[in-house]
Design a protein around this motif. Structure first.
Motif, PDB file in Angstrom:
ATOM      1  N   VAL A  80       0.723  -1.371  -0.113  1.00  0.00           N
ATOM      2  CA  VAL A  80      -0.426   0.359  -0.259  1.00  0.00           C
ATOM      3  C   VAL A  80       0.859   1.316   0.227  1.00  0.00           C
ATOM      4  O   VAL A  80       1.735   1.282   0.774  1.00  0.00           O
ATOM      5  CB  VAL A  80      -1.017   0.061   1.269  1.00  0.00           C
ATOM      6  N   GLY A  81       0.469   2.472  -0.620  1.00  0.00           N
ATOM      7  CA  GLY A  81       1.214   3.154  -0.423  1.00  0.00           C
ATOM      8  C   GLY A  81       0.349   3.795  -2.070  1.00  0.00           C
ATOM      9  O   GLY A  81       1.210   5.439  -2.030  1.00  0.00           O
ATOM     10  N   ARG A  82       0.447   3.389  -2.711  1.00  0.00           N
ATOM     11  CA  ARG A  82       0.046   3.618  -4.250  1.00  0.00           C
ATOM     12  C   ARG A  82      -0.934   3.916  -3.981  1.00  0.00           C
ATOM     13  O   ARG A  82      -1.092   2.635  -5.037  1.00  0.00           O
ATOM     14  CB  ARG A  82       1.223   3.380  -5.150  1.00  0.00           C
ATOM     15  N   ALA A 113      -5.150   6.469   6.532  1.00  0.00           N
ATOM     16  CA  ALA A 113      -5.753   5.485   6.428  1.00  0.00           C
ATOM     17  C   ALA A 113      -6.735   5.033   5.420  1.00  0.00           C
ATOM     18  O   ALA A 113      -6.692   3.795   5.303  1.00  0.00           O
ATOM     19  CB  ALA A 113      -6.931   5.811   7.996  1.00  0.00           C
ATOM     20  N   ASP A 114      -7.314   6.255   5.103  1.00  0.00           N
ATOM     21  CA  ASP A 114      -8.462   5.325   4.157  1.00  0.00           C
ATOM     22  C   ASP A 114      -7.789   4.837   2.709  1.00  0.00           C
ATOM     23  O   ASP A 114      -8.520   4.533   1.575  1.00  0.00           O
ATOM     24  CB  ASP A 114      -8.999   6.905   3.534  1.00  0.00           C
ATOM     25  N   GLY A 115      -6.706   5.676   2.544  1.00  0.00           N
ATOM     26  CA  GLY A 115      -6.184   4.812   1.198  1.00  0.00           C
ATOM     27  C   GLY A 115      -6.066   4.030   1.419  1.00  0.00           C
ATOM     28  O   GLY A 115      -5.570   2.864   0.405  1.00  0.00           O
ATOM     29  N   VAL A 116      -5.074   3.231   2.127  1.00  0.00           N
ATOM     30  CA  VAL A 116      -4.809   2.292   2.747  1.00  0.00           C
ATOM     31  C   VAL A 116      -5.841   1.190   2.697  1.00  0.00           C
ATOM     32  O   VAL A 116      -5.908   0.399   1.643  1.00  0.00           O
ATOM     33  CB  VAL A 116      -4.157   1.710   4.697  1.00  0.00           C
ATOM     34  N   ARG A 117      -7.005   1.441   3.425  1.00  0.00           N
ATOM     35  CA  ARG A 117      -8.456   0.404   2.498  1.00  0.00           C
ATOM     36  C   ARG A 117      -8.244   0.380   0.946  1.00  0.00           C
ATOM     37  O   ARG A 117      -8.255  -0.490   0.620  1.00  0.00           O
ATOM     38  CB  ARG A 117      -9.371   1.401   3.883  1.00  0.00           C
ATOM     39  N   ASP A 121      -8.526  -3.218  -0.622  1.00  0.00           N
ATOM     40  CA  ASP A 121      -9.356  -3.384  -0.578  1.00  0.00           C
ATOM     41  C   ASP A 121      -9.508  -3.547  -2.883  1.00  0.00           C
ATOM     42  O   ASP A 121     -10.123  -4.813  -3.320  1.00  0.00           O
ATOM     43  CB  ASP A 121     -10.953  -2.102  -0.777  1.00  0.00           C
ATOM     44  N   ALA A 122      -8.800  -2.703  -3.145  1.00  0.00           N
ATOM     45  CA  ALA A 122      -8.235  -2.758  -5.469  1.00  0.00           C
ATOM     46  C   ALA A 122      -7.652  -4.213  -5.114  1.00  0.00           C
ATOM     47  O   ALA A 122      -7.800  -4.732  -5.941  1.00  0.00           O
ATOM     48  CB  ALA A 122      -7.621  -1.574  -5.708  1.00  0.00           C
ATOM     49  N   SER A 123      -6.653  -3.942  -3.900  1.00  0.00           N
ATOM     50  CA  SER A 123      -5.487  -5.314  -4.725  1.00  0.00           C
ATOM     51  C   SER A 123      -6.360  -6.515  -4.433  1.00  0.00           C
ATOM     52  O   SER A 123      -6.155  -8.013  -5.598  1.00  0.00           O
ATOM     53  CB  SER A 123      -4.757  -4.729  -3.526  1.00  0.00           C
ATOM     54  N   LEU A 124      -7.232  -7.252  -2.606  1.00  0.00           N
ATOM     55  CA  LEU A 124      -8.468  -7.477  -3.395  1.00  0.00           C
ATOM     56  C   LEU A 124      -8.718  -7.372  -4.488  1.00  0.00           C
ATOM     57  O   LEU A 124      -8.780  -9.538  -4.885  1.00  0.00           O
ATOM     58  CB  LEU A 124      -8.825  -7.830  -2.039  1.00  0.00           C
ATOM     59  N   GLU A 125      -9.536  -7.558  -4.951  1.00  0.00           N
ATOM     60  CA  GLU A 125     -10.662  -7.479  -5.974  1.00  0.00           C
ATOM     61  C   GLU A 125      -9.265  -8.185  -6.864  1.00  0.00           C
ATOM     62  O   GLU A 125     -10.251  -9.265  -8.126  1.00  0.00           O
ATOM     63  CB  GLU A 125     -11.236  -6.337  -6.577  1.00  0.00           C
TER      64      GLU A 125
END
Length: 326
Positions: A80-82, A113-117, A121-125
């Motif tokens: 996460v981070g981008r 924190a919102d960016g991490v979630r 979420d996008a990675s899991l998809e």
């Protein structure tokens, strides 16, 4: 091998999936799938990816290749981070940085924190998974405060919720990960290029701190982007043309290895495992042939006399922890 006190683990040789995200050159879907399949057949069960790698292509290909395999038998780490933001009417010929993919998205730094979630979420998809084993904070070099104050606490909550098993930090430097090891409860560090036959800078900060606190390190970039795999004209070091002094040093390393009948890349892949804090080595792989070579080199015997000669010739600093001769 377990990753600290977490429920996550790594195999000694792990699969780096940046290459199947078309790092520098395009890889076909077939080659990507065959690379993951060959890794599985060889016993590799740990796979590392990131949204950054090919604007999500690496995650999609890795998830597709692992689909149908027993979920409890492999681990996946992402980062996460981008955030990836769609670009309207992107041209198919546009470059996307060092990845040979159309620039359909742009990368936005976001350690909130919102960016991490949102990122996870996008990675899991893209991966087609309901959880990942490890999430790394990805290259927060210019975002240290946000990573400490916002992104890391968000990952702690996700770990408590069971969405992730372990928290890590993945960087090309050792000083900031050493701070995270001291000041947070990270489970693992993914360190790229700073503990290799050419660069032992992590010995001054991260590795002793990690060993004291029981935080395992996974060594990536063990070939320093190519110089330690095939030193010669045109070789790269940290993704740029290798400086003459480093090229000369790599050639000396190669000469010493050859006297002992060991390919330089075998010694380079084995070297980080001599440190007690290092739990595994991650190598970027793009096709089945590269997988076969990486596995072969990881199993190749490396005599203890080789390491002693590298010390005696000043190619490793005195006191460097050395792998067992085998």
């Amino acid at each position: 091998m377990p990753l600290g006190r977490s429920r996550a683990w790594t195999t000694r040789l792990a699969f780096g999936a940046a290459a199947i995200g078309n790092l520098f050159t395009a890889v076909s879907d077939e080659d990507a799938a065959e690379a993951v399949g060959a890794a599985w057949e060889a016993g590799i069960r740990s796979f590392d990816t990131a949204p950054h790698y090919g604007l999500g292509l690496s995650e999609r290909r890795l998830g597709a290749a692992l689909r149908g395999r027993p979920r409890g038998q492999f681990t996946v780490s992402t980062k996460v981070g981008r955030l990836l933001e769609p670009v309207p009417a992107a041209s198919a010929g546009d470059p996307a940085g060092e990845f040979a993919v159309p620039a359909t998205h742009r990368r936005l730094w976001d350690f909130s924190a919102d960016g991490v979630r949102r990122s996870l979420d996008a990675s899991l998809e893209r991966l087609g998974l309901d959880h990942v084993d490890v999430v790394h904070l990805h290259d927060p070099d210019e975002h240290e405060n946000d990573a400490l104050r916002h992104a890391y606490p968000a990952l702690e909550r996700l770990r408590a919720e069971g969405v992730v098993k372990a928290i890590g930090i993945g960087m090309n430097q050792s000083a900031m990960p050493a701070r995270f090891v001291r000041d947070t409860d990270v489970d693992v560090v993914l360190l790229a290029g700073r503990y290799t036959l050419l660069d032992q800078s992590a010995l001054s900060d991260l590795l002793p701190e990690a060993a004291r606190r029981g935080v395992p390190v996974v060594a990536a970039g063990v070939f320093n982007s190519g110089l330690l795999a095939a030193p010669g004209p045109g070789a790269t070091y940290d993704y740029a043309a290798a400086p003459p002094g480093l090229l000369a040093r790599a050639l000396r390393l190669q000469e010493t290895c050859e006297r002992h009948g060991v390919p330089l890349r075998a010694a380079a892949a084995r070297f980080p495992l001599g440190h007690p804090a290092v739990a595994g080595v991650l190598i970027g792989l793009r096709n089945a042939r590269e997988v076969a070579d990486a596995v072969d080199q990881s199993h190749r015997p490396v005599p203890g006399a080789l390491w002693q000669d590298l010390l005696a010739e000043g190619l490793l600093p005195a006191g460097t922890p050395l792998p067992d001769g085998n």
